[in-house]
Enzyme design. Structure first.
Site, PDB file in Angstrom:
ATOM      1  N   TYR A  64       0.703  -1.116   0.097  1.00  0.00           N
ATOM      2  CA  TYR A  64       0.049   0.000  -0.102  1.00  0.00           C
ATOM      3  C   TYR A  64       0.933   1.343   0.042  1.00  0.00           C
ATOM      4  O   TYR A  64       0.236   2.398  -0.257  1.00  0.00           O
ATOM      5  CB  TYR A  64      -0.970  -0.076   1.325  1.00  0.00           C
ATOM      6  N   ASP A 120      -1.529 -17.707   1.524  1.00  0.00           N
ATOM      7  CA  ASP A 120      -2.561 -18.528   0.851  1.00  0.00           C
ATOM      8  C   ASP A 120      -2.905 -19.510   1.783  1.00  0.00           C
ATOM      9  O   ASP A 120      -4.104 -20.004   2.192  1.00  0.00           O
ATOM     10  CB  ASP A 120      -2.165 -18.844  -0.377  1.00  0.00           C
TER      11      ASP A 120
END
Ligand code: NAD
Length: 353
Positions: A141, A220
């Site tokens: 970000y 994941d």
């Protein structure tokens, strides 16, 4: 004690949940002999409308003069034009960066009173009590990015320096020492160079914390484990965007996105406290907002910025009691059963204090 709190209600359901939170804080103050004073300031979409800037200089000034910041939520469809030069969320990112709030603590616990409402088997939810430490001022970000108007490509960069990872890791290990002495570091070291650095640095920092167990999990796989064995986690530490995504996923365990609080901390006791949820424009102004995330954010403020552990526990216990007594906002109601409004729910929590 006396404290000044910068109050940033923002957009959508923000002002609704903020109002009930200040009400609760006043009750705590009156009961326990504390004086909380509030300085309200603009942020997000409403700040853009009134000043053209999602984080006006006057808001920064108000926050600088306060002992802590309480923020509700920013954003909404009227400010979501992707080509707009200013967006509400920029205000939030700038605020976190301005105050060097690099660690975002997001606790998630389950409530037996709500097991029926959660789309996972009760046996998986029993005893879930985890803390996500999200690195907040680096990673994807905040890395270098490029986007040209109507261009054929664009990129974002996941960048980390050693000190950025070190300080996030220290926060996680210290938090684990006050909990169940276990840290799970979440990364994507099998693919990303920045995440190989992350794993190496977390492993090095771990050498200072021999009383804490450390394991590494790929992001994941972690997304799956959060649903298949959530009770096995204590503290999880991770990159900025991974923390953003996995904490929304983890909110399902608690019963609703509206139930999760957060604290953004830097090196001292100053902090920014806000619920994890956004401005929920789909329910704004309807009295349907769940104020629990906001209430628990107030509890975190009392605990981390003001060292008022007993008062923080009073809020957490009052929420437990209200839920046990059957009080429900619309988002934590099973199909067909009745619910009460934001202000009615808040009154129930207040009465349970
Ligand atoms: P959201 O969190 O606002 O809402 C997602 C869903 O959860 C909606 O169905 C909403 O009704 C529900 N919900 C959220 N909070 C709730 C609460 N307290 N009680 C009951 N239900 C609740 O996310 P979104 O819809 O993706 O985003 C809406 C706006 O909020 C966007 O502009 C987004 O950019 C912004 N946003 C802001 C923040 C923030 O201020 N920290 C965080 C996320 C999103």
């Amino acid at each position: 004690m006396k404290a000044t709190i910068a109050v940033l209600p923002g957009d959508g359901i923000g002002p609704e949940v903020m109002q009930t939170a200040l009400n609760l804080l006043d009750t705590i103050g009156a009961k326990c002999g504390h004086e909380f004073s509030y300085q309200e300031a603009l942020i997000g979409g409403i700040a853009i409308d009134q000043t053209g800037d999602p984080l006006p200089a006057s808001t920064i000034q108000t926050c600088e003069g306060a002992d802590a910041i309480l923020l509700a939520a920013v954003g909404g469809p009227q400010w979501s034009d992707p080509t707009a030069k200013v967006r509400p969320e920029q205000g939030l990112l700038k605020l976190r960066q301005h105050f060097g709030l690099f660690a975002n603590l997001r606790p998630v616990k389950t409530y037996p009173a709500l097991f029926e409402h959660v789309p996972l088997r009760a046996e998986l939810l029993e005893g879930v009590d985890l803390l996500i430490v999200r690195e907040l001022t680096g990673g994807l970000y905040f890395g270098k990015r490029q986007e040209q108007d109507q261009g054929a490509d664009a990129y974002d960069t996941m960048y980390y320096s050693v000190p950025e990872v070190e300080r996030a890791a220290h926060v996680a290990f210290r938090a684990a020492q006050k909990r169940r002495n276990k840290v799970t570091s979440v990364d994507k070291a099998n693919v990303l160079a920045s995440m190989r650095l992350w794993r190496r640095v977390v492993t090095q920092v771990h050498e200072d914390y021999s009383d804490v167990a450390l394991d590494h999990v790929l992001v994941d796989a972690c997304a799956m484990h959060l649903l298949t064995r959530p009770a096995s986690f204590d503290v999880l530490v991770m990159e900025n965007m991974f923390g953003d995504i996995l904490s929304d996923e983890a909110s399902v365990l608690a019963g609703s996105l509206g139930m999760l609080p957060s604290a953004s901390l830097g090196n001292g006791t100053f902090g920014l406290y806000e619920p994890v949820h956004g401005s929920a424009p789909d329910i704004a102004g309807q009295g349907k907002a769940n104020p629990i995330g906001m209430f628990l954010s107030v509890a975190m403020m009392l605990r981390y910025s003001f060292a008022l552990e007993t008062e923080a526990l009073m809020i957490e216990n009052a929420i437990d009691s209200a839920l046990k007594a059957g009080a429900r906002t619309a988002d934590i109601t099973s199909r067909g059963s009745s619910f009460i409004s934001t202000s009615e729910f808040s009154a129930t929590v207040k009465a349970a204090l």
